[in-house]
Design an enzyme around this catalytic site. Structure first.
Site, PDB file in Angstrom:
ATOM      1  N   LYS A 206     -31.265  96.170  48.655  1.00  0.00           N
ATOM      2  CA  LYS A 206     -31.186  95.231  49.775  1.00  0.00           C
ATOM      3  C   LYS A 206     -30.672  95.934  51.029  1.00  0.00           C
ATOM      4  O   LYS A 206     -31.235  95.802  52.098  1.00  0.00           O
ATOM      5  CB  LYS A 206     -30.277  94.056  49.390  1.00  0.00           C
ATOM      6  CG  LYS A 206     -30.152  93.014  50.465  1.00  0.00           C
ATOM      7  CD  LYS A 206     -29.307  91.832  50.036  1.00  0.00           C
ATOM      8  CE  LYS A 206     -29.092  90.915  51.234  1.00  0.00           C
ATOM      9  NZ  LYS A 206     -28.208  89.802  50.955  1.00  0.00           N
ATOM     10  N   GLU A 212     -25.536 104.918  44.549  1.00  0.00           N
ATOM     11  CA  GLU A 212     -26.226 105.232  43.299  1.00  0.00           C
ATOM     12  C   GLU A 212     -27.735 105.293  43.513  1.00  0.00           C
ATOM     13  O   GLU A 212     -28.424 106.206  43.039  1.00  0.00           O
ATOM     14  CB  GLU A 212     -25.927 104.163  42.236  1.00  0.00           C
ATOM     15  CG  GLU A 212     -24.497 104.099  41.764  1.00  0.00           C
ATOM     16  CD  GLU A 212     -23.646 103.106  42.548  1.00  0.00           C
ATOM     17  OE1 GLU A 212     -23.904 102.905  43.753  1.00  0.00           O
ATOM     18  OE2 GLU A 212     -22.707 102.545  41.956  1.00  0.00           O
ATOM     19  N   GLY A 266     -28.173  89.544  46.776  1.00  0.00           N
ATOM     20  CA  GLY A 266     -28.680  90.575  45.863  1.00  0.00           C
ATOM     21  C   GLY A 266     -28.908  90.048  44.451  1.00  0.00           C
ATOM     22  O   GLY A 266     -29.959  90.270  43.849  1.00  0.00           O
ATOM     23  N   ARG A 267     -27.926  89.316  43.902  1.00  0.00           N
ATOM     24  CA  ARG A 267     -28.063  88.849  42.510  1.00  0.00           C
ATOM     25  C   ARG A 267     -28.973  87.638  42.386  1.00  0.00           C
ATOM     26  O   ARG A 267     -29.156  87.096  41.299  1.00  0.00           O
ATOM     27  CB  ARG A 267     -26.675  88.583  41.912  1.00  0.00           C
ATOM     28  CG  ARG A 267     -25.814  87.639  42.701  1.00  0.00           C
ATOM     29  CD  ARG A 267     -24.366  87.662  42.214  1.00  0.00           C
ATOM     30  NE  ARG A 267     -23.483  86.913  43.101  1.00  0.00           N
ATOM     31  CZ  ARG A 267     -22.915  87.396  44.204  1.00  0.00           C
ATOM     32  NH1 ARG A 267     -23.149  88.649  44.564  1.00  0.00           N
ATOM     33  NH2 ARG A 267     -22.126  86.654  44.950  1.00  0.00           N
ATOM     34  N   GLU A 352     -19.944  87.998  39.428  1.00  0.00           N
ATOM     35  CA  GLU A 352     -19.896  88.443  40.823  1.00  0.00           C
ATOM     36  C   GLU A 352     -19.879  87.223  41.755  1.00  0.00           C
ATOM     37  O   GLU A 352     -19.370  87.295  42.874  1.00  0.00           O
ATOM     38  CB  GLU A 352     -21.083  89.366  41.146  1.00  0.00           C
ATOM     39  CG  GLU A 352     -20.888  90.171  42.418  1.00  0.00           C
ATOM     40  CD  GLU A 352     -21.907  91.291  42.596  1.00  0.00           C
ATOM     41  OE1 GLU A 352     -21.615  92.454  42.266  1.00  0.00           O
ATOM     42  OE2 GLU A 352     -23.005  91.006  43.094  1.00  0.00           O
ATOM     43  N   HIS A 383     -23.132  90.016  13.392  1.00  0.00           N
ATOM     44  CA  HIS A 383     -22.591  91.104  12.572  1.00  0.00           C
ATOM     45  C   HIS A 383     -21.658  92.005  13.382  1.00  0.00           C
ATOM     46  O   HIS A 383     -21.375  93.127  12.977  1.00  0.00           O
ATOM     47  CB  HIS A 383     -23.747  91.914  11.975  1.00  0.00           C
ATOM     48  CG  HIS A 383     -24.625  91.066  11.099  1.00  0.00           C
ATOM     49  ND1 HIS A 383     -24.367  90.861   9.761  1.00  0.00           N
ATOM     50  CD2 HIS A 383     -25.704  90.300  11.401  1.00  0.00           C
ATOM     51  CE1 HIS A 383     -25.280  90.033   9.262  1.00  0.00           C
ATOM     52  NE2 HIS A 383     -26.103  89.680  10.239  1.00  0.00           N
ATOM     53  N   LYS A 511     -15.757 101.062  46.209  1.00  0.00           N
ATOM     54  CA  LYS A 511     -16.783 101.870  46.902  1.00  0.00           C
ATOM     55  C   LYS A 511     -16.125 102.737  47.970  1.00  0.00           C
ATOM     56  O   LYS A 511     -16.437 103.925  48.120  1.00  0.00           O
ATOM     57  CB  LYS A 511     -17.809 100.955  47.581  1.00  0.00           C
ATOM     58  CG  LYS A 511     -18.771 100.253  46.647  1.00  0.00           C
ATOM     59  CD  LYS A 511     -19.792  99.457  47.475  1.00  0.00           C
ATOM     60  CE  LYS A 511     -20.606  98.535  46.598  1.00  0.00           C
ATOM     61  NZ  LYS A 511     -21.473  97.629  47.348  1.00  0.00           N
TER      62      LYS A 511
HETATM   63  O1  F6P Z   1     -22.183  95.900  43.524  1.00  0.00           O
HETATM   64  C1  F6P Z   1     -22.307  95.173  44.653  1.00  0.00           C
HETATM   65  C2  F6P Z   1     -23.713  94.979  45.123  1.00  0.00           C
HETATM   66  O2  F6P Z   1     -23.633  94.774  46.491  1.00  0.00           O
HETATM   67  C3  F6P Z   1     -24.437  93.835  44.437  1.00  0.00           C
HETATM   68  O3  F6P Z   1     -24.105  92.601  44.942  1.00  0.00           O
HETATM   69  C4  F6P Z   1     -25.852  94.215  44.673  1.00  0.00           C
HETATM   70  O4  F6P Z   1     -26.715  93.500  43.846  1.00  0.00           O
HETATM   71  C5  F6P Z   1     -25.796  95.691  44.353  1.00  0.00           C
HETATM   72  O5  F6P Z   1     -24.558  96.101  44.897  1.00  0.00           O
HETATM   73  C6  F6P Z   1     -26.923  96.523  44.909  1.00  0.00           C
HETATM   74  O6  F6P Z   1     -27.015  96.442  46.306  1.00  0.00           O
HETATM   75  P1  F6P Z   1     -28.295  96.906  47.086  1.00  0.00           P
HETATM   76  O7  F6P Z   1     -29.435  96.062  46.644  1.00  0.00           O
HETATM   77  O8  F6P Z   1     -27.975  96.711  48.534  1.00  0.00           O
HETATM   78  O9  F6P Z   1     -28.534  98.352  46.751  1.00  0.00           O
END
Ligand code: F6P
Length: 547
Positions: A206, A212, A266-267, A352, A383, A511
């Site tokens: 987003k 990452e 995002g979620r 979240e 199990h 972060k």
């Molecule tokens: O971990 C926090 C967060 O902002 C989430 O809410 C989001 O889904 C994820 O990181 C990834 O963010 P982006 O889509 O901006 O890479």
């Protein structure tokens, strides 16, 4: 709770719990032959059975009073009306627009967003179809066989969960992979299985700032360029983001960049182009069926009376458990192996969203908020951790999720799967008393001394609450319904708790500190003065171990 009417409604529920606790759930069934019918709700072929929870008609009545005291219906209408319900980020939360098949306008800041939503959907579904048909091929002319989504959190968990859930709908010869972790083993293990000439990467983020995702995208780009040259990037990369400016800087062709909007959290974004990897895998028609499932639930949530409204019931029963009984966790157990990632997906959606300690006005909350969500598919969970669910000192409410019909041809497996599912919910409710255990052991011929020693270990308290979501079959539409049910359940609870479910400030500090620490980890000559003893000690120990 510092909202007087809500606090009063909660106090009524607390007093009422004492009454409910006098009866066993089994007695409630014995007294009421209609309990199953009256304590379940339906939506087309989906059934929500909440009769095995320890509650009565009076409980529901008091829970609806609580909902009204918290102005649930007004807040729901504000959500659907495009108001800036995400107050800390000054945004609407309108993921429902992405699955709006009503033909009606949806406004954000006075503008109908539907034309843009439909245009962007048409664009990314056309791209998905072009990949599937081979019209868009790799740099060497080979057809794509593997799609790698690079993203994390909301840009990973939804599509990854759905790709597995809907694998029977995948095109033959196409595989989807999901790389999320900054741990280099994630991308390395994925790339090992792939041929660059037949691999398409979709970078999903987003914000397009997520460490990452950017790191993994750079590694993927390097791998591709090493094998096929710089020019191959144009045909092997696509991106999904709200920050088109930042994507352009990464070098992905503009017609392969798909957008969405800041009013999609995002979620809550798997309904947008963030679902592109899923759309490539299952095709545009099935993807639209998934969206329709979400729309079914939106209509239901918007219009069904509180007493028949499944997300409202799910949310309020969760509040009954969390705030009145004080249960700290909630298990979600799909008896559907292909929903293996559903609990992980729900962890982000629920924790979240509702893992907050501050009300909308900035005051601290005065009651517990979001529970700890966990789960694994049944029967595997049985199990592993079900021992604790049956006999542990904490009571953990369970959501069982199960189909009436398997996607697989072999019905015998499904008979056993289904029987296991309902056996677990029955066992949690029924329990087994000391007297019952003693009788069983006597019938087995044990001595009184042996019975005395063994019997307490075999007692089950029972009265452990569970609900069951039963649907005909795990189709794209069913999955859409399941996801949207939980989205709205989370929203309902946020209204009762008066918190903002659409921000996530709690992820920021880590972060920020990581950005500060990474240079110290990377360069062994940097002085560690000023860090706390543990943080400095761990960096020093790593330096030592690395030689
Ligand atoms: O971990 C926090 C967060 O902002 C989430 O809410 C989001 O889904 C994820 O990181 C990834 O963010 P982006 O889509 O901006 O890479």
């Amino acid at each position: 709770m510092n909202r007087p009417q809500a606090a009063a409604a909660l106090a009524v529920l607390e007093a009422h719990r004492v009454e409910v606790a006098k009866k066993r759930t089994m007695d409630l069934f014995a007294e009421d032959p209609r309990r199953f019918q009256d304590f379940s709700a339906g939506l087309d072929d989906l059934l929500y059975d909440y009769s095995k929870n320890r509650l009565t008609r009076a409980t529901l009545h008091h829970l609806f009073d609580l909902a009204r005291a918290c102005q649930l219906e007004k807040r729901r209408d504000a959500l659907f009306g495009g108001e800036k319900v995400n107050v800390t980020e000054k945004r609407a939360a309108l993921h429902m627009a992405l699955r709006n098949f009503s033909g009606h306008a949806i406004h954000v800041d006075g503008k109908d967003v539907m034309p843009d939503v439909l245009a962007e959907r048409a664009k990314f579904l056309a791209f998905a179809e072009a990949i599937r048909s081979g019209r868009f091929a790799g740099a060497t002319g080979e057809r794509f066989t593997d799609v790698v989504n690079i993203g994390i959190g909301g840009s990973d968990l939804g599509p990854a969960m759905a790709a597995r859930a809907l694998s029977p709908y995948a095109a033959p010869g196409l595989r989807a992979h999901f790389v999320s972790n900054v741990d280099g083993s994630d991308i390395a293990d994925t790339l090992k299985q792939l041929d660059p000439a037949r691999t398409l990467f979709i970078v999903s983020s987003k914000t397009f700032t997520t460490q990452e995702t950017l790191k993994n995208a750079q590694s993927a780009r390097h791998w591709l360029v090493t094998a096929l040259g710089e020019a191959a990037v144009a045909s092997h990369f696509a991106a999904v983001s709200t920050r088109l400016d930042k994507v352009a800087a990464f070098g992905i062709l503009p017609d392969r960049v798909f957008g969405f909007w800041d009013w999609v959290g995002g979620r809550y974004s798997m309904w947008s182009a963030i679902g592109l990897s899923l759309a490539v895998l299952i095709g545009p028609n099935h993807f639209e069926d998934f969206l329709r499932g979400g729309f079914d639930v939106d209509e239901h949530f918007r219009t069904a009376p509180l007493a028949e409204n499944i997300p409202v019931l799910m949310g309020l029963i969760g509040v009954w458990h969390r705030n009145v009984w004080g249960f700290p966790a909630q298990a979600v157990i799909p008896y559907d192996q292909r929903l293996a990632r559903f609990p992980a997906y729900l962890q982000q959606l629920d924790m979240e969203s509702n893992g907050k300690g501050v009300q909308l006005n900035g005051d601290a909350v005065t009651q517990a908020t979001g529970p700890i969500i966990f789960g694994e598919p049944g029967t595997n969970g049985q199990h592993a951790f079900f021992q604790l669910l049956h006999q542990g000192t904490e009571t953990t409410p369970v959501d069982f999720i199960v189909a009436a019909e398997p996607n697989e041809a072999d019905p015998e497996h499904h008979v056993l799967l289904f029987a296991n599912c309902i056996a677990q919910s029955e066992a949690l409710m029924r329990g087994r008393s000391l007297e019952e255990v003693q009788e069983i052991l006597r019938a087995q011929g044990l001595s009184e001394a042996e019975i005395g020693a063994l019997a307490p270990h075999k007692v089950f308290s029972g009265d452990r609450p569970s609900s069951t979501l039963l649907y005909r079959k795990l189709t794209p539409r069913t999955l859409g319904r399941l996801v949207a049910l939980y989205e709205h359940k989370v929203f309902v609870q946020s209204v009762i708790w008066n918190i903002n479910p659409f921000d996530q400030w709690g992820v920021e500090l880590g972060k920020e500190l990581c950005n500060r620490l990474a240079p110290l980890v990377a360069d062994a000559s940097v002085d560690l003065a000023g860090l706390d003893g543990s943080t400095a000690g761990l960096i020093a120990a790593r330096r030592f171990l690395q030689g």
